[in-house]
Design a protein around this motif. Structure first.
Motif, PDB file in Angstrom:
ATOM      1  N   LEU A  65       0.834  -1.191   0.000  1.00 25.81           N
ATOM      2  CA  LEU A  65       0.000   0.000   0.000  1.00 25.81           C
ATOM      3  C   LEU A  65       0.877   1.252   0.000  1.00 25.81           C
ATOM      4  O   LEU A  65       1.814   1.367   0.780  1.00 25.81           O
ATOM      5  CB  LEU A  65      -0.893  -0.008   1.252  1.00 25.81           C
ATOM      6  N   GLY A  66       0.584   2.182  -0.912  1.00 23.94           N
ATOM      7  CA  GLY A  66       1.342   3.429  -1.003  1.00 23.94           C
ATOM      8  C   GLY A  66       2.507   3.388  -1.966  1.00 23.94           C
ATOM      9  O   GLY A  66       3.043   4.430  -2.346  1.00 23.94           O
ATOM     10  N   SER A  67       2.929   2.169  -2.377  1.00 22.43           N
ATOM     11  CA  SER A  67       4.019   2.072  -3.358  1.00 22.43           C
ATOM     12  C   SER A  67       3.456   2.349  -4.749  1.00 22.43           C
ATOM     13  O   SER A  67       2.252   2.531  -4.931  1.00 22.43           O
ATOM     14  CB  SER A  67       4.644   0.677  -3.307  1.00 22.43           C
ATOM     15  N   PHE A  68       4.338   2.393  -5.740  1.00 22.96           N
ATOM     16  CA  PHE A  68       3.886   2.651  -7.103  1.00 22.96           C
ATOM     17  C   PHE A  68       3.706   1.344  -7.876  1.00 22.96           C
ATOM     18  O   PHE A  68       4.516   0.425  -7.762  1.00 22.96           O
ATOM     19  CB  PHE A  68       4.865   3.558  -7.842  1.00 22.96           C
ATOM     20  N   ILE A  69       2.636   1.306  -8.645  1.00 17.11           N
ATOM     21  CA  ILE A  69       2.369   0.195  -9.567  1.00 17.11           C
ATOM     22  C   ILE A  69       2.703   0.710 -10.963  1.00 17.11           C
ATOM     23  O   ILE A  69       1.943   1.492 -11.536  1.00 17.11           O
ATOM     24  CB  ILE A  69       0.897  -0.245  -9.503  1.00 17.11           C
ATOM     25  N   PRO A  70       3.855   0.333 -11.542  1.00 19.62           N
ATOM     26  CA  PRO A  70       4.221   0.818 -12.882  1.00 19.62           C
ATOM     27  C   PRO A  70       3.457   0.042 -13.960  1.00 19.62           C
ATOM     28  O   PRO A  70       3.537  -1.177 -14.022  1.00 19.62           O
ATOM     29  CB  PRO A  70       5.734   0.557 -12.965  1.00 19.62           C
ATOM     30  N   ILE A  71       2.729   0.753 -14.780  1.00 20.96           N
ATOM     31  CA  ILE A  71       1.924   0.141 -15.846  1.00 20.96           C
ATOM     32  C   ILE A  71       2.351   0.725 -17.186  1.00 20.96           C
ATOM     33  O   ILE A  71       2.447   1.952 -17.332  1.00 20.96           O
ATOM     34  CB  ILE A  71       0.420   0.401 -15.611  1.00 20.96           C
ATOM     35  N   MET A  72       2.620  -0.130 -18.142  1.00 17.96           N
ATOM     36  CA  MET A  72       2.935   0.334 -19.491  1.00 17.96           C
ATOM     37  C   MET A  72       1.880  -0.188 -20.460  1.00 17.96           C
ATOM     38  O   MET A  72       1.513  -1.361 -20.426  1.00 17.96           O
ATOM     39  CB  MET A  72       4.310  -0.128 -19.962  1.00 17.96           C
ATOM     40  N   VAL A  73       1.397   0.706 -21.300  1.00 15.78           N
ATOM     41  CA  VAL A  73       0.452   0.340 -22.353  1.00 15.78           C
ATOM     42  C   VAL A  73       1.078   0.740 -23.683  1.00 15.78           C
ATOM     43  O   VAL A  73       1.693   1.814 -23.787  1.00 15.78           O
ATOM     44  CB  VAL A  73      -0.903   1.052 -22.163  1.00 15.78           C
ATOM     45  N   SER A  74       0.957  -0.103 -24.687  1.00 15.44           N
ATOM     46  CA  SER A  74       1.571   0.210 -25.981  1.00 15.44           C
ATOM     47  C   SER A  74       0.688  -0.300 -27.105  1.00 15.44           C
ATOM     48  O   SER A  74      -0.203  -1.130 -26.905  1.00 15.44           O
ATOM     49  CB  SER A  74       2.970  -0.411 -26.088  1.00 15.44           C
ATOM     50  N   VAL A  75       0.948   0.221 -28.292  1.00 19.85           N
ATOM     51  CA  VAL A  75       0.271  -0.258 -29.486  1.00 19.85           C
ATOM     52  C   VAL A  75       1.324  -0.457 -30.571  1.00 19.85           C
ATOM     53  O   VAL A  75       2.193   0.393 -30.771  1.00 19.85           O
ATOM     54  CB  VAL A  75      -0.833   0.713 -29.965  1.00 19.85           C
ATOM     55  N   VAL A  76       1.291  -1.607 -31.213  1.00 22.28           N
ATOM     56  CA  VAL A  76       2.178  -1.891 -32.337  1.00 22.28           C
ATOM     57  C   VAL A  76       1.417  -1.570 -33.609  1.00 22.28           C
ATOM     58  O   VAL A  76       0.327  -2.101 -33.848  1.00 22.28           O
ATOM     59  CB  VAL A  76       2.623  -3.365 -32.332  1.00 22.28           C
ATOM     60  N   GLN A  77       1.979  -0.668 -34.414  1.00 26.08           N
ATOM     61  CA  GLN A  77       1.319  -0.189 -35.623  1.00 26.08           C
ATOM     62  C   GLN A  77       1.993  -0.801 -36.838  1.00 26.08           C
ATOM     63  O   GLN A  77       3.158  -0.541 -37.102  1.00 26.08           O
ATOM     64  CB  GLN A  77       1.422   1.341 -35.678  1.00 26.08           C
ATOM     65  N   LYS A  78       1.252  -1.611 -37.574  1.00 23.71           N
ATOM     66  CA  LYS A  78       1.851  -2.313 -38.700  1.00 23.71           C
ATOM     67  C   LYS A  78       1.910  -1.460 -39.964  1.00 23.71           C
ATOM     68  O   LYS A  78       2.914  -1.432 -40.654  1.00 23.71           O
ATOM     69  CB  LYS A  78       1.083  -3.611 -38.967  1.00 23.71           C
ATOM     70  N   SER A  79       0.822  -0.757 -40.257  1.00 24.31           N
ATOM     71  CA  SER A  79       0.808   0.018 -41.498  1.00 24.31           C
ATOM     72  C   SER A  79       0.317   1.438 -41.302  1.00 24.31           C
ATOM     73  O   SER A  79       0.325   2.229 -42.228  1.00 24.31           O
ATOM     74  CB  SER A  79      -0.077  -0.688 -42.546  1.00 24.31           C
ATOM     75  N   HIS A  80      -0.131   1.768 -40.072  1.00 25.10           N
ATOM     76  CA  HIS A  80      -0.621   3.113 -39.812  1.00 25.10           C
ATOM     77  C   HIS A  80       0.517   4.121 -39.792  1.00 25.10           C
ATOM     78  O   HIS A  80       1.665   3.792 -39.508  1.00 25.10           O
ATOM     79  CB  HIS A  80      -1.325   3.157 -38.445  1.00 25.10           C
ATOM     80  N   GLN A  81       0.184   5.381 -40.072  1.00 31.03           N
ATOM     81  CA  GLN A  81       1.076   6.465 -39.747  1.00 31.03           C
ATOM     82  C   GLN A  81       1.175   6.507 -38.217  1.00 31.03           C
ATOM     83  O   GLN A  81       0.312   5.976 -37.519  1.00 31.03           O
ATOM     84  CB  GLN A  81       0.538   7.796 -40.283  1.00 31.03           C
ATOM     85  N   PRO A  82       2.226   7.130 -37.644  1.00 31.47           N
ATOM     86  CA  PRO A  82       2.372   7.143 -36.183  1.00 31.47           C
ATOM     87  C   PRO A  82       1.104   7.639 -35.486  1.00 31.47           C
ATOM     88  O   PRO A  82       0.536   8.664 -35.856  1.00 31.47           O
ATOM     89  CB  PRO A  82       3.538   8.109 -35.969  1.00 31.47           C
ATOM     90  N   LEU A  83       0.658   6.878 -34.499  1.00 29.99           N
ATOM     91  CA  LEU A  83      -0.525   7.232 -33.721  1.00 29.99           C
ATOM     92  C   LEU A  83      -0.126   7.516 -32.277  1.00 29.99           C
ATOM     93  O   LEU A  83       0.895   7.027 -31.786  1.00 29.99           O
ATOM     94  CB  LEU A  83      -1.549   6.102 -33.758  1.00 29.99           C
ATOM     95  N   LEU A  84      -0.932   8.314 -31.608  1.00 27.01           N
ATOM     96  CA  LEU A  84      -0.702   8.648 -30.208  1.00 27.01           C
ATOM     97  C   LEU A  84      -1.589   7.755 -29.345  1.00 27.01           C
ATOM     98  O   LEU A  84      -2.793   7.686 -29.564  1.00 27.01           O
ATOM     99  CB  LEU A  84      -1.045  10.123 -29.966  1.00 27.01           C
TER     100      LEU A  84
END
Length: 326
Positions: free
Chosen positions: A164-183
């Motif tokens: 309790l009180g510590s940080f939970i590091p979460i990473m979310v990502s998207v792999v884009q195969k043919s799209h122009q760069p997305l945010l």
């Protein structure tokens, strides 16, 4: 039939000529130096135009690693930033695009500049097999990942238990195969003690109101500085909700056009000294003003249409928050 083929060919060459002329026009105002090494690609873009904002340059989906008023430097690996790999004969080629995202009303037009690194193909080279560590979700030609990370986000977490009180590091990502760069944005996240959200589920709001990290008003939770447009790092302070039980984080992920930010597509967290701040450009933190009320779009447009972005629901867990006193 011959006329049809000729017209198609002429259209192709005209388009090619236009792209080349645009690249030539950009080159008049800027200088690009590219150093391709086996383990590191270094690109230095130097601008002569005072109106150009070098922080708006992107190499694939990567932000500059260092900046000055006239210069943007990218020091990255060929397996990062959405480099495209092509094997041709005895060459292994990595291609990418350097893009400039022009803000509304700017005199500097957006542009794209090709980036190519060619290497001698190793005799024992073979395609890498990707084995995702995170929970993975696919939609169209986009692949979304969400996962727990270690303290500095350099690798996956070794434990799913957090005091309790510590940080939970979460990473979310998207792999884009043919799209122009997305945010990549997090539109909404809630904690629940069930892997599925049910009408009777008790929930704890983490992100609400179209990208407002509401938990940061009552904790030290925050978005970490973004390294890639296709990734978002969240340091979530472990909360009392579901203490000692299995907890699941339910999120709505949005891969969005990077020049389409508004008060309904954003990433905002609360700074105790300065109030609400926009993650990607603090100069536009006024987009976060609605976090205290209701964030509604002024323009009617559908995200799910794919024109501006794609929405994906994801679940992270189970994880456990433990009481340090127990």
């Amino acid at each position: 039939i011959v006329r049809s083929k000729c017209s198609v060919m002429m259209a192709f060459f005209c388009q090619r000529a236009l792209l080349l002329s645009l690249a030539a026009a950009v080159s008049v105002y800027a200088d690009m130096k590219l150093d391709c090494r086996p383990d590191l690609v270094t690109l230095v873009w130097t601008e002569s135009r005072s109106q150009a904002d070098t922080s708006l340059l992107r190499l694939g989906d990567c932000f500059p690693t260092s900046l000055s008023a006239r210069e943007a430097v990218f020091s990255v690996g060929v397996n990062d930033c959405n480099f495209r790999r092509l094997v041709t004969g005895d060459q292994l080629m990595y291609t990418n695009d350097l893009t400039y995202v022009s803000p509304p009303g700017s005199h500097i037009l957006p542009f794209t500049h090709p980036v190519v690194c060619a290497y001698e193909r190793p005799k024992d080279w073979y395609p890498l097999v990707y084995n995702p560590v995170f929970h993975t979700y696919g939609q169209g030609d986009l692949v979304f990942h969400i996962g727990l990370m270690n303290d500095d986000f350099s690798g996956p977490a070794e434990s799913t238990s957090f005091p309790l009180g510590s940080f939970i590091p979460i990473m979310v990502s998207v792999v884009q195969k043919s799209h122009q760069p997305l945010l990549l944005l997090l539109e909404e996240c809630v904690a629940a003690t069930t892997p599925e959200l049910l009408p009777e589920s008790s929930i704890y709001p983490i992100i609400a109101n179209k990208g407002c990290l509401v938990d940061s008003k009552v904790s030290r939770s925050k978005f970490e500085p973004r390294q890639k447009s296709s990734e978002i790092h969240l340091s979530l302070q472990a909360f009392r909700f579901g203490l000692g039980e299995e907890v699941f984080i339910h999120c709505k992920l949005v891969a969005w056009d990077p020049i389409g930010l508004d008060n309904t597509n954003k990433a905002c967290h609360y700074n105790k000294e300065h109030g609400w701040e926009l993650l990607d450009n603090s100069g536009y933190s006024n987009l976060c003003d609605c976090c205290e009320s209701s964030c509604k779009s002024r323009r009617m447009r559908s995200i799910t249409s794919g024109k501006h972005g794609i929405v994906q629901n994801a679940v992270l867990g189970p994880l456990t928050v433990t009481d340090v006193l127990s």
